[in-house]
Design an enzyme around this catalytic site. Structure first.
Site: not given
Length: 193
Positions: A75, A87, A103, A107, A151
């Site tokens: 992050r 999320a 999601e 993920e 990601e």
């Protein structure tokens, strides 16, 4: 405000309502925008409010037997990795339950046979309108992750005790994941969500 079956909007206390006199957009980005509102306060004076507008997000408390699926990811705002439940933000007009399923698949690679809505919540109502729609999934089918090209994350399975240890260590420190851990603990104790 648009009606949403996942979020209750109780009537405001009329004695405390602030009337918007004007609003000026300061920034319009890919995910958020910032505006400064001039408001009439309940005492008749004026004030300013800096407001971050956000499209909303979804999060999933995904249970696989006696473990919860979490993701470890970097992050930038924190300058470190953090362990969180799956999320992501809502796309324009997207139903929160559909977004939660998307999601979870993207993920973790898992598909939920059923998503159960938990209470939705605002992240920082003092300056942002972001709402997170929280769902629980406990009958999962394995599949393949479909991460966005920017990601990068690792999927981890943790027990409730391990989740609490991650909270104590500060590796889990975001509100949505902490709320999910408490909801999971309550679910284990009562069988209810």
């Amino acid at each position: 405000m648009k009606s949403n079956p996942y979020l209750k909007h109780p009537t405001s206390n009329p004695a405390l309502v602030e009337e918007t006199i004007s609003s000026k957009e300061i920034f319009d980005g890919k995910i958020i925008s910032l505006q400064v509102d001039t408001v009439k306060l309940p005492n008749g004076q004026t004030g300013t409010r800096e407001i971050i507008k956000h499209p909303g997000a979804v999060a999933v408390l995904a249970l696989k037997g006696d473990k919860m699926l979490v993701v470890d990811q970097y992050r930038q705002a924190l300058g470190r990795t953090q362990v969180e439940i799956p999320a992501g933000k809502l796309d324009p007009g997207e139903d929160p339950m559909e977004a939660a399923g998307r999601e979870l698949r993207e993920e973790t690679g898992y598909h939920a046979q059923e998503l159960k809505p938990l209470p939705a919540f605002y992240t920082s109502p003092g300056f942002a309108d972001e709402v997170i729609y929280l769902f629980m999934a406990d009958h999962l089918e394995a599949g393949r992750m479909q991460l966005d090209e920017d990601e990068f994350l690792e999927v981890i399975e943790v027990t409730l005790d391990e989740a609490y240890e991650l909270i104590r260590e500060g590796r889990i420190s975001d509100a949505k994941t902490i709320i999910a851990v408490y909801a999971w603990h309550l679910y284990q104790l009562t069988g209810k969500i």
